[in-house]
Structure formats: C-alpha cells, structure tokens
Design an enzyme around this catalytic site. Structure first.
Site, short mmCIF file in Angstrom:
data_model
loop_
_atom_site.label_atom_id
_atom_site.label_comp_id
_atom_site.label_asym_id
_atom_site.label_seq_id
_atom_site.Cartn_x
_atom_site.Cartn_y
_atom_site.Cartn_z
N GLY A 13 -0.93 -51.77 -44.87
CA GLY A 13 -0.65 -51.44 -46.25
C GLY A 13 -1.96 -50.27 -46.39
O GLY A 13 -2.09 -50.01 -47.72
N MET A 91 8.55 -51.76 -40.83
CA MET A 91 8.97 -51.64 -39.37
C MET A 91 10.42 -52.17 -39.23
O MET A 91 10.79 -52.78 -38.17
CB MET A 91 8.34 -52.86 -38.56
CG MET A 91 6.62 -52.24 -38.72
SD MET A 91 6.31 -50.65 -37.82
CE MET A 91 6.61 -50.79 -36.25
N ASN A 108 9.38 -41.35 -45.38
CA ASN A 108 8.73 -41.99 -44.60
C ASN A 108 7.58 -41.13 -44.03
O ASN A 108 7.44 -40.04 -43.83
CB ASN A 108 9.68 -42.19 -43.33
CG ASN A 108 9.22 -43.33 -42.13
OD1 ASN A 108 8.61 -44.07 -42.44
ND2 ASN A 108 9.34 -43.04 -40.83
N HIS A 110 5.28 -40.82 -40.42
CA HIS A 110 5.43 -40.79 -38.96
C HIS A 110 4.07 -40.16 -38.44
O HIS A 110 3.88 -39.04 -38.54
CB HIS A 110 6.53 -40.36 -38.46
CG HIS A 110 6.46 -40.78 -36.96
ND1 HIS A 110 6.98 -42.05 -36.60
CD2 HIS A 110 6.52 -40.14 -36.01
CE1 HIS A 110 6.75 -42.12 -35.07
NE2 HIS A 110 6.49 -40.58 -34.80
N LEU A 145 16.50 -42.10 -36.46
CA LEU A 145 15.25 -42.81 -36.56
C LEU A 145 14.43 -41.64 -36.40
O LEU A 145 14.40 -40.63 -35.58
CB LEU A 145 15.19 -43.30 -35.22
CG LEU A 145 13.56 -43.96 -34.94
CD1 LEU A 145 13.24 -44.98 -35.99
CD2 LEU A 145 13.34 -44.41 -33.53
C1 GRF Z 1 0.78 -45.52 -40.21
O1 GRF Z 1 0.53 -45.20 -39.01
C2 GRF Z 1 2.21 -44.91 -40.32
O2 GRF Z 1 2.18 -43.75 -40.13
C3 GRF Z 1 3.17 -45.73 -39.59
O3 GRF Z 1 2.82 -47.09 -39.62
C4 GRF Z 1 1.59 -47.09 -39.78
C5 GRF Z 1 1.48 -48.01 -41.16
O4 GRF Z 1 -0.25 -48.20 -41.45
N1 GRF Z 1 4.55 -45.75 -39.89
P1 GRF Z 1 -0.42 -48.67 -42.74
O5 GRF Z 1 0.30 -50.12 -43.18
O6 GRF Z 1 0.12 -47.80 -44.08
O7 GRF Z 1 -1.88 -49.02 -42.76
#
Ligand code: GRF
Length: 203
Positions: A13, A91, A108, A110, A145
């Site tokens: 988070g 996820m 999103n 990434h 995706l």
């Molecule tokens: C991040 O690297 C984001 O880009 C990817 O998952 C990770 C999540 O990290 N989708 P967090 O839970 O926000 O610390």
C-alpha cells in the site's frame, strides 16, 4: 468529474499512502471513499485505517467465479458513489464485468515503461533484458493486461549493478510522484481517448 475515488490493493500500500499524502497536502483534490483489499493481511489496510478511511476486505476465493467477485466489487464501489477507481498493487486481473462498469474510469500503475514488460516482475524483466532505461506507467484499464491508454510515464535509469530490488526501489520513488499527479489530471477532465491515445486538451 466525481472526485470520490476507490483504491484497490493487495499488499504493502505504498502507492495508496502516496495518494493519501497528496490529498492531505492539497496536491490532489479528491476523497478516498473506500479502500478494498482482496487480502485481509494487506498492510495497506492499516494505512487506510490510520487515515480514517473506510476499508473493505473481499477475498476473491470466497466467490465461485471472476464475474461474481467483480460484481461484488462493483456494488461496493457504487454504494459509495465512487467515480474513479485506482488500482494500487491490486493483484487480480479484472474482466469485462468490472471494466464495463467503469469505462475509462479505472487507473492502474505499472512499474515499467509499457508496452515493455507487462505482467508480473516487471523490474526483474527489465534487469534481465538489459534495458538501460525503465520506469513507471499510469494507464487506463481495459480488459487486456497492462494495455490501456497511457496517462503518464516517468523514466528511471537502470544501472549496471542493479538487482530487481534496487531497481524497484528507484522506480517506486517515481511511482509515488506520478500516481497522484496522474489522478489529479484525470479528475480535472478535458481529455479524450483517441484510438490508443489519451490526449489532454484535445477533442
Ligand atoms: C507497485 O510497484 C506497483 O507499480 C505495482 O505493484 C506495486 C504495489 O506496491 N502495480 P504498493 O502496494 O503500492 O506499495
């Protein structure tokens, strides 16, 4: 645009925290109406509670199908009048039931410069491939995706002695910087999607 946002998480988070901090500092004019996690042990839930934000846990394993699960998430978000959904380390793949309920209203983040290195372990993919620059992408979500129209990107150098973890740390700094900014730009409106392109200020 409706400035109630819903944030979906599965873990740490830290991007959620960056959004919370940006709202608190006045850099992002929005309200987090709810944080939803598919995992009860996601650390991000504690961050939300500390900030006084409502949390909901929806374990995907409790529903018989992707469609049924997504319908519940859509109901949770609609019940709180969410206008923009922000995936922040969520996820689970989202299908037509969810994406169709919020067309062009799901973001999103990434940790790579899409379309390079979609999917899991993007930072490891970048190191293994030997690229010299990677980075971060904020994009609209469609049913493919890591493939929807790109809102913002930032580049990050890949160093010769980088590991997956050191590169991930460097990319994360940029994630936390651009995600709130991208949300702010989307909420400000005045953009359109033209084919694959998200264009600001053009009609
Ligand atoms: C991040 O690297 C984001 O880009 C990817 O998952 C990770 C999540 O990290 N989708 P967090 O839970 O926000 O610390």
């Amino acid at each position: 645009m409706n400035r109630n946002i819903g944030v979906l998480i599965s873990g740490r988070g830290s991007n959620l925290q960056a959004i919370i901090d940006a709202i608190r500092d006045g850099r992002l004019d929005a309200r987090i109406a709810v944080v939803i996690s598919n995992r009860a042990d996601a650390h991000g839930l504690e961050r939300a509670r500390e900030a006084g934000i409502e949390t909901v846990v929806r374990d995907h394993k409790a529903w018989p199908s992707r469609e049924a699960y997504e319908a519940v998430l859509v109901g949770d978000l609609r019940a709180r009048d969410v206008g923009l959904v922000c995936l922040a380390g969520f996820m689970r793949l989202l299908g037509a039931t969810f994406v169709g309920a919020f067309p062009n209203r799901i973001l999103n983040i990434h940790p790579a410069l899409l379309p390079s290195f979609p999917g899991l372990h993007a930072q490891r993919q970048a190191v293994d491939h030997g690229v010299k620059i990677s980075g971060v992408t904020v994009h609209l979500v469609d049913t493919n995706l890591d493939a929807g129209p790109i809102v913002m990107q930032a580049a990050v150098p890949v160093l010769d002695d980088d590991t997956e973890d050191t590169l991930a740390d460097r990319i994360l700094v940029e994630e936390h910087r651009i995600y709130p900014e991208a949300i702010q730009r989307i909420l400000a409106g005045g953009w359109s999607v033209q084919g694959r392109r998200l264009v600001f200020g053009g009609q």
